[in-house]
Design a protein around this motif. Structure first.
Motif, PDB file in Angstrom:
ATOM      1  N   LEU A 140       7.614  19.102   5.187  1.00 54.64           N
ATOM      2  CA  LEU A 140       7.212  18.078   4.097  1.00 54.64           C
ATOM      3  C   LEU A 140       5.967  17.571   3.660  1.00 54.64           C
ATOM      4  CD1 LEU A 140       8.984  16.302   2.421  1.00 54.64           C
ATOM      5  CD2 LEU A 140       9.609  14.858   4.845  1.00 54.64           C
ATOM      6  N   ASN A 141       5.563  17.621   5.531  1.00 57.04           N
ATOM      7  CA  ASN A 141       3.533  17.679   5.388  1.00 57.04           C
ATOM      8  C   ASN A 141       3.178  18.390   4.338  1.00 57.04           C
ATOM      9  OD1 ASN A 141       1.876  15.850   6.964  1.00 57.04           O
ATOM     10  ND2 ASN A 141       1.174  17.749   7.088  1.00 57.04           N
ATOM     11  N   SER A 142       3.475  20.083   3.884  1.00 60.17           N
ATOM     12  CA  SER A 142       2.716  20.250   2.686  1.00 60.17           C
ATOM     13  C   SER A 142       2.950  20.207   1.962  1.00 60.17           C
ATOM     14  CB  SER A 142       2.848  22.219   3.753  1.00 60.17           C
ATOM     15  OG  SER A 142       2.532  22.243   4.589  1.00 60.17           O
ATOM     16  N   ALA A 143       3.947  19.487   1.569  1.00 55.69           N
ATOM     17  CA  ALA A 143       4.977  19.484   0.550  1.00 55.69           C
ATOM     18  C   ALA A 143       3.775  18.141   0.126  1.00 55.69           C
ATOM     19  CB  ALA A 143       5.932  19.469   0.415  1.00 55.69           C
ATOM     20  N   ILE A 144       3.948  16.988   0.193  1.00 59.71           N
ATOM     21  CA  ILE A 144       3.339  16.168   0.197  1.00 59.71           C
ATOM     22  C   ILE A 144       1.749  16.787   0.317  1.00 59.71           C
ATOM     23  CG2 ILE A 144       2.739  13.843   0.738  1.00 59.71           C
ATOM     24  CD1 ILE A 144       5.812  13.916   1.967  1.00 59.71           C
ATOM     25  N   LEU A 145       1.245  16.905   0.952  1.00 65.56           N
ATOM     26  CA  LEU A 145      -0.079  16.971   0.738  1.00 65.56           C
ATOM     27  C   LEU A 145      -0.225  18.090  -0.196  1.00 65.56           C
ATOM     28  CD1 LEU A 145      -1.167  17.544   4.419  1.00 65.56           C
ATOM     29  CD2 LEU A 145      -1.137  15.344   2.763  1.00 65.56           C
ATOM     30  N   SER A 146      -0.362  18.711  -0.812  1.00 68.46           N
ATOM     31  CA  SER A 146      -0.234  19.966  -1.513  1.00 68.46           C
ATOM     32  C   SER A 146      -0.021  19.759  -2.384  1.00 68.46           C
ATOM     33  CB  SER A 146       0.206  20.955  -1.005  1.00 68.46           C
ATOM     34  OG  SER A 146       1.997  20.939  -1.205  1.00 68.46           O
ATOM     35  N   THR A 147       0.598  17.974  -3.374  1.00 72.30           N
ATOM     36  CA  THR A 147       0.868  17.861  -4.883  1.00 72.30           C
ATOM     37  C   THR A 147      -0.011  17.343  -5.904  1.00 72.30           C
ATOM     38  OG1 THR A 147       2.855  17.142  -3.402  1.00 72.30           O
ATOM     39  CG2 THR A 147       2.523  16.292  -5.622  1.00 72.30           C
ATOM     40  N   PRO A 148      -0.006  18.485  -6.749  1.00 74.32           N
ATOM     41  CA  PRO A 148      -1.455  18.076  -7.797  1.00 74.32           C
ATOM     42  C   PRO A 148      -1.621  16.473  -8.078  1.00 74.32           C
ATOM     43  CG  PRO A 148       0.592  19.553  -8.913  1.00 74.32           C
ATOM     44  CD  PRO A 148       1.104  19.530  -7.224  1.00 74.32           C
ATOM     45  N   GLY A 149      -3.126  16.192  -8.423  1.00 72.08           N
ATOM     46  CA  GLY A 149      -2.874  15.786  -9.413  1.00 72.08           C
ATOM     47  C   GLY A 149      -2.725  13.508  -7.653  1.00 72.08           C
ATOM     48  N   ALA A 204       0.952  -1.426   0.014  1.00 71.69           N
ATOM     49  CA  ALA A 204      -0.429  -0.033  -0.191  1.00 71.69           C
ATOM     50  C   ALA A 204       0.884   1.529   0.114  1.00 71.69           C
ATOM     51  CB  ALA A 204      -0.718   0.010   1.568  1.00 71.69           C
ATOM     52  N   LEU A 205       1.890   0.481   0.746  1.00 70.40           N
ATOM     53  CA  LEU A 205       2.630   2.553   1.048  1.00 70.40           C
ATOM     54  C   LEU A 205       3.679   2.822  -0.233  1.00 70.40           C
ATOM     55  CD1 LEU A 205       4.010   4.691   2.587  1.00 70.40           C
ATOM     56  CD2 LEU A 205       5.645   3.178   3.739  1.00 70.40           C
ATOM     57  N   GLY A 206       3.710   1.480  -1.249  1.00 68.99           N
ATOM     58  CA  GLY A 206       4.690   2.219  -2.255  1.00 68.99           C
ATOM     59  C   GLY A 206       4.178   2.564  -3.495  1.00 68.99           C
ATOM     60  N   PRO A 207       2.595   2.556  -3.996  1.00 71.34           N
ATOM     61  CA  PRO A 207       1.809   2.996  -4.592  1.00 71.34           C
ATOM     62  C   PRO A 207       2.193   4.675  -4.458  1.00 71.34           C
ATOM     63  CG  PRO A 207       1.133   1.012  -4.313  1.00 71.34           C
ATOM     64  CD  PRO A 207       2.247   0.759  -3.182  1.00 71.34           C
ATOM     65  N   ALA A 208       2.036   4.527  -2.831  1.00 71.65           N
ATOM     66  CA  ALA A 208       1.296   5.705  -2.652  1.00 71.65           C
ATOM     67  C   ALA A 208       2.544   6.986  -3.045  1.00 71.65           C
ATOM     68  CB  ALA A 208       0.915   5.892  -1.245  1.00 71.65           C
ATOM     69  N   VAL A 209       3.686   6.423  -2.207  1.00 70.18           N
ATOM     70  CA  VAL A 209       4.929   7.477  -2.140  1.00 70.18           C
ATOM     71  C   VAL A 209       5.267   7.458  -3.584  1.00 70.18           C
ATOM     72  CG1 VAL A 209       7.316   7.364  -1.935  1.00 70.18           C
ATOM     73  CG2 VAL A 209       5.766   6.321  -0.306  1.00 70.18           C
ATOM     74  N   ALA A 210       4.976   6.674  -5.216  1.00 70.54           N
ATOM     75  CA  ALA A 210       4.975   6.771  -6.606  1.00 70.54           C
ATOM     76  C   ALA A 210       4.582   7.278  -6.710  1.00 70.54           C
ATOM     77  CB  ALA A 210       4.799   4.987  -6.870  1.00 70.54           C
ATOM     78  N   ASP A 211       2.997   7.179  -6.427  1.00 71.79           N
ATOM     79  CA  ASP A 211       1.794   8.896  -6.484  1.00 71.79           C
ATOM     80  C   ASP A 211       2.020  10.066  -6.457  1.00 71.79           C
ATOM     81  OD1 ASP A 211      -0.345   9.789  -7.740  1.00 71.79           O
ATOM     82  OD2 ASP A 211      -1.745   8.688  -6.173  1.00 71.79           O
ATOM     83  N   VAL A 212       2.876  10.192  -5.864  1.00 77.75           N
ATOM     84  CA  VAL A 212       3.605  11.334  -5.011  1.00 77.75           C
ATOM     85  C   VAL A 212       4.897  11.905  -5.857  1.00 77.75           C
ATOM     86  CG1 VAL A 212       4.306  12.663  -3.192  1.00 77.75           C
ATOM     87  CG2 VAL A 212       2.661  11.606  -2.851  1.00 77.75           C
ATOM     88  N   LEU A 213       5.584  11.316  -6.252  1.00 81.07           N
ATOM     89  CA  LEU A 213       6.956  11.495  -6.512  1.00 81.07           C
ATOM     90  C   LEU A 213       6.731  11.662  -8.200  1.00 81.07           C
ATOM     91  CD1 LEU A 213       9.350   9.061  -4.585  1.00 81.07           C
ATOM     92  CD2 LEU A 213       9.563  11.189  -4.439  1.00 81.07           C
ATOM     93  N   SER A 214       6.087  10.443  -8.707  1.00 78.46           N
ATOM     94  CA  SER A 214       5.648  10.805 -10.018  1.00 78.46           C
ATOM     95  C   SER A 214       5.378  12.456 -10.185  1.00 78.46           C
ATOM     96  CB  SER A 214       4.769   9.602 -10.372  1.00 78.46           C
ATOM     97  OG  SER A 214       3.184  10.273 -10.201  1.00 78.46           O
ATOM     98  N   HIS A 215       4.431  12.318  -9.737  1.00 77.95           N
ATOM     99  CA  HIS A 215       3.100  13.906  -9.463  1.00 77.95           C
ATOM    100  C   HIS A 215       4.678  15.328  -9.628  1.00 77.95           C
ATOM    101  CE1 HIS A 215      -0.587  11.765 -10.255  1.00 77.95           C
ATOM    102  NE2 HIS A 215      -0.897  12.606 -10.426  1.00 77.95           N
ATOM    103  N   ALA A 216       4.992  14.914  -8.521  1.00 76.08           N
ATOM    104  CA  ALA A 216       5.859  16.272  -8.692  1.00 76.08           C
ATOM    105  C   ALA A 216       7.109  16.520  -9.415  1.00 76.08           C
ATOM    106  CB  ALA A 216       6.465  15.895  -6.985  1.00 76.08           C
TER     107      ALA A 216
END
Length: 564
Positions: free
Chosen positions: A107-116, A34-46
């Protein structure tokens, strides 16, 4: 005693089979799947949003500049006690702490506000990032923590010697919990769970305790307590001075309490409906038979309150009107916003959990404890390690700590039903959950309700508990107590720093929103227990002779509470 297996109803048809795609991490509440796709989602959109990346970089630079210019004490939130010592307000330690807090916030704000990014992935990635970053807090490092440096210079390093001894003790306790100091100091039946009474019913799931009267006369309506099956019942019967059960008996109520069996692999197929039928309903039938009372008060704590709500709705549906009142302590019935525990509940992570439970037949308490510890890692993990291992301070044990170490297990099928049907899919609030083979609806409940939430609850947030006002048809009184999930409930008269808010909400159509509740509720100092007992008095008949004691199988606290 023979064990019985009962047919499962539709609400209990959840997968306990081994999942073909689940990562087995015993004790690890976050599934890598579950964690892997979440991190990948954030990194790819960023990575695909250059404008956003530039803004994030600028924000990081501003945060660093602010940390350099800021003086005085670090600005931590009120629940963060890591930097409370005055030494953190002096250079260079104020810089260490302020810079860390700013990085954490950035870091918390950057992750939560990542577009998409999906909201769930963003919350999961931010939570995981916070757990990782907390490990590097300057409070955890001996060379950047002024409290540790002060102790080291003062004691010539003996604090580390004691810390090493504490680490060895903790390691020994990990392999043999019976050697824990709390378990040796607070003996069940002697120091805690010591209110006099008798076990008057025992089946394959519960022992029912009837407490001996302590007043010449009692109210005619007995009170049945349904504790959570996730813990031993005596959270409500700790030491004599802070036992809710003892207090209520002393106020003239005939009190019964369920003590759940600690399940092993032989109970893997025990269902949620078995807990309702063999637990709540069997106890109610026994209470009715012993005293002959037509009406019974019922109280449920945490998951026991959720189970009691299901039982009460089924009783109302079936024309069983024995419940005089319903009291729910830190108990959720609507799980749409059930707090940070939702981070650990999705299909991927439940697949992992099902795999563990299917192999064992149950969920072990140590595996469940990881999730609760991560919710408050600053206090429950890191701060404790600093005090014990770096400062060499011996933790003071108390009855609540002893109870917390006396853990229980959850049967596979029952716990999977709870997590999927109630927590994940919210079937109870939406009228889909079944009891006895038929759906139940909370709005069938017409009995008066006394609901209690606690301000600092990370397990059952009070705004989630407050949602009971939307469903039941009877009048609701909602009380908001100071403290957390356990401390706010164990709030005996004379307890320091305790207070509560109280508002009679009336019928559900007149109940205000949570923000309006805070503005309208009256504020009272002290314990909420007397207010609750007064409410029970107002919904009870006149005092009379105590009812007879049921046929005793053994003295309280019984045998199930001692099961390991």
């Amino acid at each position: 005693m023979t064990e019985t297996k009962t047919p499962r109803n539709k609400s209990d048809e959840t997968a306990c089979e081994t999942s073909p795609f689940a990562f087995d991490v015993p004790g690890g509440p976050l599934s890598p799947a579950a964690l892997g796709p979440a991190v990948a989602d954030v990194l790819s959109h960023a990575a695909t949003a250059p404008g956003y990346a530039a803004e994030v970089a600028k924000a990081a630079a501003r945060q660093s500049l602010y940390a350099l210019e800021a003086g005085g004490r670090p600005q931590a939130d009120k629940e963060d006690h890591r930097f409370a010592d005055p030494a953190w307000g002096v250079a260079p330690f104020n810089f260490f702490a302020s810079n860390f807090l700013l990085i954490e916030d950035w870091l918390n704000s950057a992750i939560l506000s990542t577009p998409g990014v999906s909201p769930r992935h963003a919350r999961l990635a931010a939570f995981a990032a916070r757990q990782w970053l907390d490990a590097f807090s300057p409070s955890n490092l001996p060379w950047t923590n002024p409290e540790v440096l002060r102790a080291t210079f003062k004691e010539g390093g003996l604090n580390f010697v004691r810390g090493y001894q504490h680490w060895l003790e903790d390691l020994r306790h990990e392999f043999d919990p019976k050697t824990a100091a709390a378990a040796e100091e607070f003996v069940v039946g002697r120091d805690v769970a010591a209110t006099p009474g008798k076990v008057v019913l025992r089946n394959e799931l519960i022992e029912l305790i009837q407490y001996a009267p302590q007043t010449p006369q009692t109210r005619p309506e007995p009170l049945l307590i349904v504790p959570a099956w996730i813990m031993k019942y005596y959270i409500l019967d700790l030491s004599p001075h802070n036992s809710l059960i003892r207090y209520l008996v002393g106020r003239g109520f005939t009190v019964f309490c369920i003590s759940w069996r600690n399940p092993g692999p032989e109970m893997a197929e025990t269902s949620f409906d078995d807990y309702r039928r063999l637990g709540v309903m069997a106890a109610l039938d026994a209470v009715s038979a012993i005293g002959g009372a037509e009406k019974i008060h019922a109280l449920g704590y945490c998951l026991g309150g959720t189970l009691l709500s299901v039982a009460a709705a089924a009783m109302a549906r079936d024309g069983d009107d024995r419940l005089a009142t319903l009291c729910l302590l830190a108990a959720q019935t609507d799980f749409t916003k059930a707090g940070e525990l939702q981070i650990f509940v999705d299909e991927t992570q439940l697949d992992q959990l099902d795999r563990i439970m299917a192999r064992q037949g149950y969920l072990d308490a140590s595996q469940m404890a990881g999730a609760f510890s991560m919710l408050r890692a600053r206090d429950l993990i890191w701060s404790r390690m600093v005090k014990s291992y770096l400062l060499g301070e011996k933790a003071h044990t108390n009855d609540l700590m002893a109870w917390n170490a006396d853990a229980t297990r959850m049967p596979c099928r029952m716990h999977s039903t709870y997590l999927r049907a109630l927590f994940l899919h919210n079937d109870l609030a939406e009228g889909r959950f079944e009891a006895g083979g038929k759906p139940v609806r909370l709005d069938d409940i017409h009995a008066p309700v006394f609901a209690v939430g606690t301000e600092g609850d990370h397990v059952a947030p009070w705004r989630s508990v407050y949602k009971i006002r939307r469903f039941v048809s009877g009048d609701v009184v909602f009380l908001l107590a100071a403290g957390g999930h356990n401390g706010g409930i164990v709030s005996e008269p004379g307890h320091r720093k305790r207070s509560y808010r109280l508002l009679d909400l009336g019928p559900r159509r007149s109940a205000p929103a949570p923000r309006d509740y805070l503005a309208r509720a009256s504020v009272h100092p002290g314990s909420w227990w007397p207010t609750f007992a007064d409410w029970l008095d107002a919904h009870s008949g006149a005092f009379g002779p105590p009812p007879p004691m049921g046929a005793a199988l053994c003295d309280a606290p019984g045998t199930y509470v001692h099961q390991r």
